[in-house]
Design an enzyme around this catalytic site. Sequence first.
Site, PDB file in Angstrom:
ATOM      1  N   SER A 157     -41.988 -17.807  -0.176  1.00 37.74           N
ATOM      2  CA  SER A 157     -41.338 -19.117  -0.231  1.00 37.74           C
ATOM      3  C   SER A 157     -41.239 -19.698  -1.634  1.00 37.74           C
ATOM      4  O   SER A 157     -40.369 -19.318  -2.396  1.00 37.74           O
ATOM      5  CB  SER A 157     -41.991 -20.065   0.760  1.00 37.74           C
ATOM      6  OG  SER A 157     -43.367 -20.130   0.586  1.00 37.74           O
ATOM      7  N   LYS A 215     -39.387 -15.258   2.905  1.00 39.80           N
ATOM      8  CA  LYS A 215     -39.344 -16.539   3.612  1.00 39.80           C
ATOM      9  C   LYS A 215     -38.369 -17.465   2.901  1.00 39.80           C
ATOM     10  O   LYS A 215     -38.637 -17.935   1.802  1.00 39.80           O
ATOM     11  CB  LYS A 215     -40.725 -17.179   3.668  1.00 39.80           C
ATOM     12  CG  LYS A 215     -40.707 -18.521   4.388  1.00 39.80           C
ATOM     13  CD  LYS A 215     -42.074 -19.170   4.404  1.00 39.80           C
ATOM     14  CE  LYS A 215     -42.009 -20.521   5.093  1.00 39.80           C
ATOM     15  NZ  LYS A 215     -41.101 -21.459   4.396  1.00 39.80           N
ATOM     16  N   ASP A 224     -32.017 -14.196 -10.850  1.00 35.21           N
ATOM     17  CA  ASP A 224     -30.572 -14.408 -10.769  1.00 35.21           C
ATOM     18  C   ASP A 224     -29.988 -14.921 -12.084  1.00 35.21           C
ATOM     19  O   ASP A 224     -28.826 -14.658 -12.393  1.00 35.21           O
ATOM     20  CB  ASP A 224     -30.252 -15.403  -9.651  1.00 35.21           C
ATOM     21  CG  ASP A 224     -30.341 -14.765  -8.275  1.00 35.21           C
ATOM     22  OD1 ASP A 224     -30.778 -13.602  -8.185  1.00 35.21           O
ATOM     23  OD2 ASP A 224     -29.984 -15.430  -7.289  1.00 35.21           O
TER      24      ASP A 224
END
Length: 559
Positions: free
Chosen positions: A318, A343, A329
Amino acid sequence: MKENKITNQPSNLHNQGISRRIYIYLIPLGVILLIAGIFIGRKLLPHRYVVSQKQILLSSEGKVPLLLDLIQNNYVDKLSADSIEEIALVNILRELDPHSEYLPPQQNQSEHEQLEGSFEGIGIRFNIMEDTVLIINVISGGPSEKAGVLPGDKIVKVNDTLFAGNGITNEKVFRKLKGKKGSTVHLGIKRHGVKELLDFQLKREKIPINSVDVAYMATPEIGYIKISRFGQETYFEFLDAVEKLQTEGMQKLVLDLRDNGGGYLRAAVNIVDEFLPEGELIVYMQGEQREKESFFASENNVLKDLSAVVLINSWSASASEIVAGALQDNDRATIIGRRSFGKGLVQEEFPLSDNSGIRLTVARYYTPSGRCIQKPYNKGVKQYELEVFARSSEGELIHADSTKFADSLKYTTRNGRIVYGGGGIMPDVFVPVDTLYYSPMLDQILKKSLLFKYGLNYADTHRERLKEMSDYQHIESYLDRDGMEHKFKKYITQNGIAFNAKDYKTSRKYILTRLKATIASNILDSEGFYPIIRSVDSDLQKAISVLNNSKEPKKQPEN
């Protein structure tokens, strides 16, 4: 659509953390209203259905309140309204998704303490050794330190009642020693070299819980910071750690998020913000009842030019995945380790008046490339929870190519590298689980916890000498001279394990390193453990190698 530019002003952060708790953890308002309506309706409308032709006519309230009334009025055994209520809450939420959950008051309080960075108690760190509570360390400035309690002391009485023997557990210790600020607890302490019990009357205070476990220089240029959870104070602890390491010459950073199950969204976002140029997307989230909300980097970017590596493993979840996904990214850091948990659901807390709480999934979060890394849970909660264990039997922890992603889940980073959604963060550099030191004898040693037990005993019996040493290097040097290795070999056989010379040769480096780290941790806490254990930490060694060679994130995972 909401857009958030992170401001990172301390006062604002504290207010945001308190006023709106959003959890990204290893959890629709309509459910809460439903449960409330059930029990209000039971009070006001006790007879809201009739029998007609042996069928029960449904009222406008539906089947759930009807079922609760049937149970309370007809069930074979006596049940309290509270127990029925909690069963309903737990099961309704569990059927929604694996992370929506009901937290009873005591559990809710405990989890809040972990995330909010403090609890009310006496300020000790302890282990249970031979059915006795052994104090490993006392928190600086806490009630125990101020009263004169020392590391190595053993708690044998609490409030004039024997508190030792078979059945002592960590949970029982917490229940006895924690309590409201200002309340008192009476301890009977056994101290090495002192015949009689020592009496201490301690007044409980607020005790800090750190989420940054350690920050030290792994090499003259590379700093290492380990974060165990994302709590209310984590961002500030992180900045303090960065400042400390920069004064020691840090030019590159390893951020260790292994085994970090998550926490507050805001803490994760604020930490990523320090790495990115202003205006870069960090994460966005969206749900059926929640409009899209995006978080962008602010002008706070003290680490934007620092080379960085992030360590993850199967238990990084998470909030940890938000950090790893945002930096991956944006091609801002190299992600090293093994695939993370997966998650991608966001929970918001709804506190109830009895101090219990409901954590309800209200949105999914998406990394800057647009991927949601939530793994499937359509086969039920049990299979969802077991999936992470199945990775070992499927070879995923040894071979990077054992993990398969559908082409439909393919995304690209800012620089055009391929990444995938739908099942965790796949690292840029894959490091298999280390089996270099494995042997059947080591397996037996670990199963019997002999490294931990011997290290705890050794530290306790040599504490007076060891506590004179101010850093891990001195402790390592002392242990090398003290003949610890020979003593541990005898300890192995005394505990029912046949000594095997070939196995010991294979596992020797790991055994000795782990012993030294365990002993040092009993004297210096994390500052003793982590700098020593790094020599057998293959993930960290790979991270240091990558940073030393200034490698950029790879096009595809490497072994």
